[in-house]
Design a protein around this motif. Structure first.
Motif, mmCIF file in Angstrom:
data_model
loop_
_atom_site.group_PDB
_atom_site.id
_atom_site.type_symbol
_atom_site.label_atom_id
_atom_site.label_comp_id
_atom_site.label_asym_id
_atom_site.label_seq_id
_atom_site.Cartn_x
_atom_site.Cartn_y
_atom_site.Cartn_z
ATOM 1 N N LYS A 77 -35.947 -40.296 -23.836
ATOM 2 C CA LYS A 77 -36.267 -38.876 -23.642
ATOM 3 C C LYS A 77 -35.972 -38.445 -22.202
ATOM 4 C CE LYS A 77 -38.078 -34.856 -24.697
ATOM 5 N NZ LYS A 77 -37.091 -33.818 -24.915
ATOM 6 N N MET A 78 -36.312 -39.290 -21.234
ATOM 7 C CA MET A 78 -36.012 -38.969 -19.833
ATOM 8 C C MET A 78 -34.506 -38.806 -19.644
ATOM 9 S SD MET A 78 -38.476 -38.656 -17.561
ATOM 10 C CE MET A 78 -40.247 -38.848 -17.605
ATOM 11 N N GLU A 79 -33.723 -39.701 -20.238
ATOM 12 C CA GLU A 79 -32.266 -39.627 -20.099
ATOM 13 C C GLU A 79 -31.723 -38.358 -20.762
ATOM 14 O OE1 GLU A 79 -28.556 -40.242 -18.829
ATOM 15 O OE2 GLU A 79 -30.320 -41.339 -18.162
ATOM 16 N N GLU A 80 -32.235 -38.040 -21.935
ATOM 17 C CA GLU A 80 -31.807 -36.806 -22.610
ATOM 18 C C GLU A 80 -32.152 -35.579 -21.763
ATOM 19 O OE1 GLU A 80 -33.831 -37.014 -26.373
ATOM 20 O OE2 GLU A 80 -32.416 -38.471 -27.183
ATOM 21 N N ASP A 81 -33.365 -35.564 -21.207
ATOM 22 C CA ASP A 81 -33.776 -34.435 -20.367
ATOM 23 C C ASP A 81 -32.955 -34.362 -19.084
ATOM 24 O OD1 ASP A 81 -35.618 -33.731 -22.287
ATOM 25 O OD2 ASP A 81 -37.391 -34.322 -21.125
ATOM 26 N N LYS A 82 -32.544 -35.510 -18.562
ATOM 27 C CA LYS A 82 -31.686 -35.515 -17.370
ATOM 28 C C LYS A 82 -30.320 -34.923 -17.702
ATOM 29 C CE LYS A 82 -29.788 -38.340 -13.729
ATOM 30 N NZ LYS A 82 -29.408 -39.681 -13.310
ATOM 31 N N GLN A 83 -29.770 -35.291 -18.842
ATOM 32 C CA GLN A 83 -28.479 -34.770 -19.266
ATOM 33 C C GLN A 83 -28.521 -33.253 -19.464
ATOM 34 O OE1 GLN A 83 -25.648 -36.606 -19.361
ATOM 35 N NE2 GLN A 83 -26.915 -38.288 -18.621
ATOM 36 N N CYS A 84 -29.670 -32.742 -19.867
ATOM 37 C CA CYS A 84 -29.844 -31.292 -20.090
ATOM 38 C C CYS A 84 -30.223 -30.544 -18.812
ATOM 39 C CB CYS A 84 -30.928 -31.049 -21.134
ATOM 40 S SG CYS A 84 -30.499 -31.610 -22.779
ATOM 41 N N GLY A 85 -30.531 -31.270 -17.736
ATOM 42 C CA GLY A 85 -30.906 -30.632 -16.485
ATOM 43 C C GLY A 85 -32.394 -30.350 -16.348
ATOM 44 N N ILE A 86 -33.183 -30.794 -17.304
ATOM 45 C CA ILE A 86 -34.633 -30.582 -17.232
ATOM 46 C C ILE A 86 -35.258 -31.547 -16.233
ATOM 47 C CG2 ILE A 86 -36.796 -30.695 -18.554
ATOM 48 C CD1 ILE A 86 -35.044 -29.935 -21.039
ATOM 49 N N VAL A 87 -34.821 -32.795 -16.271
ATOM 50 C CA VAL A 87 -35.247 -33.811 -15.311
ATOM 51 C C VAL A 87 -34.093 -34.011 -14.339
ATOM 52 C CG1 VAL A 87 -35.799 -36.258 -15.033
ATOM 53 C CG2 VAL A 87 -36.853 -34.958 -16.888
ATOM 54 N N LEU A 88 -34.378 -33.887 -13.060
ATOM 55 C CA LEU A 88 -33.323 -34.018 -12.044
ATOM 56 C C LEU A 88 -33.008 -35.474 -11.750
ATOM 57 C CD1 LEU A 88 -34.475 -31.157 -9.655
ATOM 58 C CD2 LEU A 88 -32.859 -31.035 -11.569
ATOM 59 N N SER A 89 -34.047 -36.315 -11.753
ATOM 60 C CA SER A 89 -33.847 -37.753 -11.526
ATOM 61 C C SER A 89 -35.057 -38.487 -12.083
ATOM 62 C CB SER A 89 -33.678 -38.056 -10.041
ATOM 63 O OG SER A 89 -34.864 -37.740 -9.342
ATOM 64 N N TYR A 90 -34.851 -39.786 -12.362
ATOM 65 C CA TYR A 90 -35.960 -40.630 -12.798
ATOM 66 C C TYR A 90 -35.636 -42.080 -12.512
ATOM 67 C CZ TYR A 90 -33.422 -42.115 -17.000
ATOM 68 O OH TYR A 90 -32.513 -42.661 -17.850
ATOM 69 N N GLU A 91 -36.681 -42.893 -12.400
ATOM 70 C CA GLU A 91 -36.531 -44.330 -12.235
ATOM 71 C C GLU A 91 -37.836 -45.011 -12.638
ATOM 72 O OE1 GLU A 91 -36.558 -45.986 -8.163
ATOM 73 O OE2 GLU A 91 -36.984 -43.948 -7.502
ATOM 74 N N THR A 92 -37.735 -46.233 -13.118
ATOM 75 C CA THR A 92 -38.939 -46.974 -13.425
ATOM 76 C C THR A 92 -39.467 -47.574 -12.130
ATOM 77 O OG1 THR A 92 -37.695 -48.971 -13.961
ATOM 78 C CG2 THR A 92 -38.248 -47.490 -15.786
ATOM 79 N N VAL A 93 -40.788 -47.652 -12.034
ATOM 80 C CA VAL A 93 -41.420 -48.216 -10.839
ATOM 81 C C VAL A 93 -42.430 -49.274 -11.262
ATOM 82 C CG1 VAL A 93 -41.082 -46.209 -9.363
ATOM 83 C CG2 VAL A 93 -43.097 -46.328 -10.773
#
Length: 67
Positions: A49-65
């Motif tokens: 879901k994070m990757e899909e949202d990134k592709q759509c521009g909803i999430v600008l960046s993400y990473e696991t911590v």
């Protein structure tokens, strides 16, 4: 697992999505189908879901911590 991300509505703010907490809430209050989902499956779904949202521009960046 925790996912650090930046949402387009607050581009200056890093947020944390805790999949363990979200999974526990979902299992407690969810349907029988949701209760059968494993933590690992839930984590994979959250990353997808994070990757899909990134592709759509909803999430600008993400990473696991690490916890």
């Amino acid at each position: 697992m925790k996912i650090k991300y930046v949402h387009c509505s607050e581009p200056e703010t890093e947020k944390i999505f805790d999949t363990v907490k979200a999974y526990k809430n979902r299992v407690t209050f969810g349907s029988e189908t949701i209760r059968k989902q494993t933590q690992e499956d839930f984590d994979k779904q959250a990353l997808k879901k994070m990757e899909e949202d990134k592709q759509c521009g909803i999430v600008l960046s993400y990473e696991t911590v690490e916890d």
